[in-house]
Design a protein around this motif. Structure first.
Motif, short mmCIF file in Angstrom:
data_model
loop_
_atom_site.label_atom_id
_atom_site.label_comp_id
_atom_site.label_asym_id
_atom_site.label_seq_id
_atom_site.Cartn_x
_atom_site.Cartn_y
_atom_site.Cartn_z
N UNK A 1 55.66 -24.17 0.89
CA UNK A 1 56.51 -22.83 0.44
C UNK A 1 56.17 -22.42 -0.87
N UNK A 2 56.16 -23.40 -1.89
CA UNK A 2 56.02 -23.13 -3.36
C UNK A 2 54.26 -22.44 -3.28
N UNK A 3 53.64 -23.01 -2.64
CA UNK A 3 52.15 -22.44 -2.87
C UNK A 3 52.12 -20.83 -2.45
N UNK A 4 52.87 -20.48 -1.05
CA UNK A 4 53.00 -19.38 -0.72
C UNK A 4 53.65 -18.22 -1.68
N UNK A 5 54.68 -18.82 -2.28
CA UNK A 5 55.46 -18.03 -3.01
C UNK A 5 54.60 -17.84 -4.77
N UNK A 6 53.79 -18.67 -4.87
CA UNK A 6 53.13 -18.56 -6.10
C UNK A 6 51.94 -17.68 -5.82
N UNK A 7 51.32 -17.59 -4.74
CA UNK A 7 50.45 -16.77 -4.30
C UNK A 7 50.82 -15.17 -4.20
N UNK A 8 52.23 -15.07 -3.76
CA UNK A 8 52.74 -13.93 -3.62
C UNK A 8 53.09 -13.39 -5.31
N UNK B 1 57.78 -36.17 -1.26
CA UNK B 1 57.14 -36.44 0.12
C UNK B 1 57.43 -35.54 1.15
N UNK B 2 58.12 -34.58 1.03
CA UNK B 2 58.13 -33.41 2.13
C UNK B 2 57.28 -32.32 1.76
N UNK B 3 56.06 -32.37 2.30
CA UNK B 3 55.10 -31.41 2.35
C UNK B 3 55.61 -29.96 2.33
N UNK B 4 56.60 -29.48 3.17
CA UNK B 4 56.88 -28.31 3.41
C UNK B 4 57.25 -27.51 2.20
N UNK B 5 57.93 -28.45 1.24
CA UNK B 5 58.28 -27.57 0.04
C UNK B 5 57.24 -27.26 -0.89
N UNK C 1 58.63 -25.54 11.45
CA UNK C 1 58.36 -24.12 12.09
C UNK C 1 58.73 -23.08 11.01
N UNK C 2 60.11 -23.23 10.43
CA UNK C 2 60.30 -22.38 9.24
C UNK C 2 59.18 -22.07 8.33
N UNK C 3 58.86 -23.22 7.87
CA UNK C 3 57.68 -23.27 6.84
C UNK C 3 56.39 -22.35 7.45
N UNK C 4 55.91 -22.87 8.56
CA UNK C 4 55.03 -21.92 9.08
C UNK C 4 55.10 -20.38 9.43
N UNK C 5 56.54 -20.02 9.78
CA UNK C 5 56.89 -18.70 9.65
C UNK C 5 56.93 -17.96 8.21
N UNK C 6 57.37 -18.70 7.33
CA UNK C 6 57.30 -18.14 5.80
C UNK C 6 55.95 -17.98 5.59
N UNK C 7 55.07 -18.97 5.77
CA UNK C 7 53.72 -18.59 5.36
C UNK C 7 52.94 -17.62 5.88
N UNK C 8 53.47 -17.24 7.12
CA UNK C 8 52.95 -15.82 7.72
C UNK C 8 53.44 -14.98 7.31
N UNK C 9 54.86 -14.68 7.12
CA UNK C 9 55.75 -13.41 6.78
C UNK C 9 55.55 -13.17 5.37
N UNK C 10 55.70 -14.00 4.49
CA UNK C 10 55.69 -13.78 2.93
C UNK C 10 54.52 -12.98 2.53
N UNK C 11 53.29 -13.35 2.85
CA UNK C 11 52.20 -12.63 2.39
C UNK C 11 51.94 -11.21 3.04
N UNK C 12 52.57 -10.95 4.08
CA UNK C 12 52.77 -9.77 4.76
C UNK C 12 53.52 -8.68 4.04
N UNK C 13 54.71 -9.27 3.27
CA UNK C 13 55.74 -8.35 2.69
C UNK C 13 55.26 -7.67 1.52
N UNK C 14 55.60 -6.72 1.22
CA UNK C 14 55.32 -5.78 0.01
C UNK C 14 55.92 -6.62 -1.23
#
Length: 118
Positions: A80-87, A73-77, A36-49
């Motif tokens: 999160x990396x993908x979301x940060x790299x997109x940012x 093997x933990x896909x959440x990491x 749930x934290x991963x999903x929250x970060x995936x929604x929040x990070x792209x919306x931030x300046x």
């Protein structure tokens, strides 16, 4: 009761043992909270300046790369990396710095030629 809780939230078996370095959840809901934290970060990070994250990106990236290396093997990491790299791409984090108007591209070449002459 713990096994029933894990089955109820759909996370049973997500952190299956994979050798000596396997991640073990402390409580049955740990995996669900993490996801749930991963999903929250995936929604929040792209919306931030991007400027809000720019000075923290190196810290976040280094920490996530370390954690992802320890638990591949933990896909959440990886998510999160993908979301940060997109940012990073949005804020041109990996682009070379722009040259200031008073400098030219010839300056680095002249400096390397001078170093070679020595």
């Amino acid at each position: 009761a713990d096994a029933a809780d894990a089955a109820d939230d759909g996370t049973e078996g997500l952190l299956a043992p994979m050798g000596d370095g396997a991640i073990k959840q402390s409580k049955s809901g740990d995996v669900a909270v993490f996801l749930k934290l991963v999903h929250f970060c995936e929604a929040l990070l792209p919306a931030l300046r991007p400027s809000l994250l720019h000075r923290w990106l190196h810290v976040l990236l280094m920490d996530l790369v370390t954690r992802a290396s320890r638990a591949p093997h933990v896909s959440g990491f990886a998510k999160l990396l993908r979301t940060l790299l997109q940012t990073c791409a949005r804020c041109s984090y990996f682009d070379p710095p722009a040259t200031s108007p008073g400098t030219s591209d010839a300056a680095p070449a002249a400096a390397s030629e001078a170093a070679e002459a020595r």
